[in-house]
Design a protein around this motif. Structure first.
Motif, mmCIF file in Angstrom:
data_model
loop_
_atom_site.group_PDB
_atom_site.id
_atom_site.type_symbol
_atom_site.label_atom_id
_atom_site.label_comp_id
_atom_site.label_asym_id
_atom_site.label_seq_id
_atom_site.Cartn_x
_atom_site.Cartn_y
_atom_site.Cartn_z
ATOM 1 N N THR A 233 -9.045 12.916 3.319
ATOM 2 C CA THR A 233 -9.412 11.682 2.615
ATOM 3 C C THR A 233 -8.020 11.194 2.278
ATOM 4 N N VAL A 234 -7.911 9.678 2.484
ATOM 5 C CA VAL A 234 -6.766 9.151 2.176
ATOM 6 C C VAL A 234 -6.985 8.179 0.841
ATOM 7 N N ILE A 235 -5.910 8.419 -0.082
ATOM 8 C CA ILE A 235 -5.880 7.520 -1.414
ATOM 9 C C ILE A 235 -5.119 6.200 -0.995
ATOM 10 N N ILE A 236 -5.956 5.163 -1.201
ATOM 11 C CA ILE A 236 -5.096 3.775 -0.996
ATOM 12 C C ILE A 236 -4.586 3.427 -2.488
ATOM 13 N N GLY A 237 -3.250 3.335 -2.564
ATOM 14 C CA GLY A 237 -2.737 2.850 -3.834
ATOM 15 C C GLY A 237 -1.811 1.747 -3.704
ATOM 16 N N TYR A 238 -1.456 1.039 -4.719
ATOM 17 C CA TYR A 238 -0.550 -0.019 -4.446
ATOM 18 C C TYR A 238 0.480 -0.081 -5.596
ATOM 19 N N ASP A 239 1.712 -0.384 -4.830
ATOM 20 C CA ASP A 239 3.031 -0.397 -5.936
ATOM 21 C C ASP A 239 3.105 -1.783 -6.580
ATOM 22 N N ILE A 240 3.156 -1.708 -7.900
ATOM 23 C CA ILE A 240 3.276 -3.080 -8.580
ATOM 24 C C ILE A 240 4.677 -3.598 -8.391
ATOM 25 N N GLY B 240 0.895 -1.061 -0.139
ATOM 26 C CA GLY B 240 0.030 0.021 -0.027
ATOM 27 C C GLY B 240 0.910 1.380 -0.090
ATOM 28 N N ARG B 241 0.468 2.348 -0.929
ATOM 29 C CA ARG B 241 0.874 3.777 -0.894
ATOM 30 C C ARG B 241 -0.054 4.429 -0.548
ATOM 31 N N PHE B 242 0.216 5.504 0.494
ATOM 32 C CA PHE B 242 -1.176 6.252 0.849
ATOM 33 C C PHE B 242 -0.828 7.871 0.588
ATOM 34 N N VAL B 243 -1.551 8.324 0.075
ATOM 35 C CA VAL B 243 -1.702 9.881 0.121
ATOM 36 C C VAL B 243 -2.789 10.426 0.896
ATOM 37 N N TRP B 244 -2.349 11.205 1.557
ATOM 38 C CA TRP B 244 -3.467 11.768 2.826
ATOM 39 C C TRP B 244 -3.778 13.100 2.053
ATOM 40 N N VAL B 245 -4.921 13.367 1.868
ATOM 41 C CA VAL B 245 -5.429 14.483 1.164
ATOM 42 C C VAL B 245 -5.964 15.482 2.419
ATOM 43 N N THR B 246 -5.321 16.517 2.776
ATOM 44 C CA THR B 246 -5.754 17.361 4.048
ATOM 45 C C THR B 246 -5.753 18.995 3.520
ATOM 46 N N ALA C 279 -3.785 3.928 -8.052
ATOM 47 C CA ALA C 279 -4.709 4.616 -6.966
ATOM 48 C C ALA C 279 -5.898 3.140 -6.828
ATOM 49 N N ASP C 280 -6.263 2.855 -5.749
ATOM 50 C CA ASP C 280 -7.327 1.601 -5.805
ATOM 51 C C ASP C 280 -8.775 2.005 -5.260
ATOM 52 N N TRP C 281 -8.773 2.893 -4.116
ATOM 53 C CA TRP C 281 -10.041 3.667 -3.740
ATOM 54 C C TRP C 281 -9.591 4.463 -2.713
ATOM 55 N N ILE C 282 -10.363 5.228 -2.061
ATOM 56 C CA ILE C 282 -10.379 6.355 -1.417
ATOM 57 C C ILE C 282 -11.255 6.222 0.040
ATOM 58 N N CYS C 283 -10.581 6.912 1.092
ATOM 59 C CA CYS C 283 -11.516 6.690 2.267
ATOM 60 C C CYS C 283 -11.215 8.040 3.110
ATOM 61 N N THR D 33 -4.691 8.189 -10.039
ATOM 62 C CA THR D 33 -3.286 7.974 -10.389
ATOM 63 C C THR D 33 -2.331 8.741 -11.014
ATOM 64 N N LYS D 34 -2.705 9.306 -11.976
ATOM 65 C CA LYS D 34 -2.070 10.210 -12.648
ATOM 66 C C LYS D 34 -1.698 11.461 -11.901
#
Lengths: 202, 202
Positions: free
Chosen positions: A89-96, A57-63, A172-176, A160-161
């Motif tokens: 809102t945190v973006i849940i992404g994943y690193d291939i 998981g790679r996480f971007v926390w949007v504040t 990017a896979d989903w957001i929370c 993702t972009k």
């Protein structure tokens, strides 16, 4: 020394807080979430297991207001206002290419070699295990007294972009959204299945 | 009435039990897990969120010697003995046709229509959300004083064929042993990343 908790059922109120009373919120009180709280969530969730400790998981926390607007533009119509109103809102992404990190994340053995040359397998493992991490994130946030609003209604390619531009192997896979939920914004609780409906014991 | 727990951080010992002290076990004490415990795990995990309450996970709890042997045959060499020794190993599968259940699982709106004709989207949603459910399962088991040993080293096509033969739209995704962990069977704790390694705040 490994501590164990065999047969220690958590107090009912703790189970209520993280499982039974917790709800998915669609709106938020005007109360911020601090950097300390964000890091506390991560420090809990990172302890839970992923396959070979791959932690894909790679996480971007949007504040910030500016970045919330940017993310809201990519959310489905029903989710735009939720993203703008949420403290985080945190973006849940994943690193291939998570396997590049395995030499230090899983030092017991050469786990990196299991995944080299198998991009399809890496994608599957990253997708599955980052979803696990997202679930841990939700329960970790709840366990420190915050509420969550997970969403998949978002333009994932766009996110993702825009948000992983500097990490070309991350998707990017989903957001929370995370914050203090506004009680007036929840639906009635959706029904939950009885054990027999989706479970078999053999 | 919706109960909220704003800013109520669970006691440190509860966080230790489900996140910080809990470990992935490779061997098990000779102590059974009861049907009541299995149902208690499900009754907690089912309360946690899935997208549109889709609950795509389908679970086979393998408890009998005969069925453990059958599952062990399909596990990788390193996992065969773990499956045989564990009191329970649950197979986490997902139903690609979960949308057929949405009229009662998500009665607020016609969510079934969102997924009709989109098998690729259903597969992705089922995969992601059943992984979330598996993560909830792990933390739910820990929260009632049990330990887990999740594994992906298993012949998934074989498990699908053998254990979901009566549910042709379900695919097995991973397995997880549950029981009372044997302390002598764990590795040293793998390193966990600092916040800055895989997180960005914007």
């Amino acid at each position: 020394m490994t501590k164990q908790y065999h047969d220690n059922v958590l107090p009912g109120e703790a189970l209520d807080q993280i499982f039974r009373d917790a709800r998915t919120y669609n709106g938020w009180l005007d109360k911020p979430v601090s950097q300390d709280q964000i890091e506390a969530i991560y420090d809990l969730m990172k302890m839970a297991p992923t396959s070979a400790n791959m932690q894909p998981g790679r996480f971007v926390w949007v504040t910030s207001h500016e970045q919330k607007d940017r993310l809201a533009e990519l959310a489905s119509d029903g989710n735009k206002d939720k993203v703008r109103a949420a403290p985080v809102t945190v973006i849940i992404g994943y690193d291939i290419d998570f396997h590049e990190e395995l030499p230090w994340l899983f030092p017991h053995t050469d786990a990196k070699s299991w995944f080299e040359g198998d991009e399809e397998g890496r994608k599957e493992g990253a997708f599955r295990n980052s979803a696990l991490q997202g679930a841990y994130l939700i329960l970790a946030a709840r366990s420190i007294g915050l509420d969550c609003g997970p969403m998949s209604g978002v333009d994932l390619d766009g996110v993702t972009k825009e948000f992983f531009a500097d990490q070309p192997r991350v998707k990017a896979d989903w957001i929370c959204s995370i914050g203090y939920g506004d009680k007036t914004t929840i639906f009635d609780r959706s029904p939950r299945p009885d054990f027999a409906k989706f479970n078999t014991v053999v």
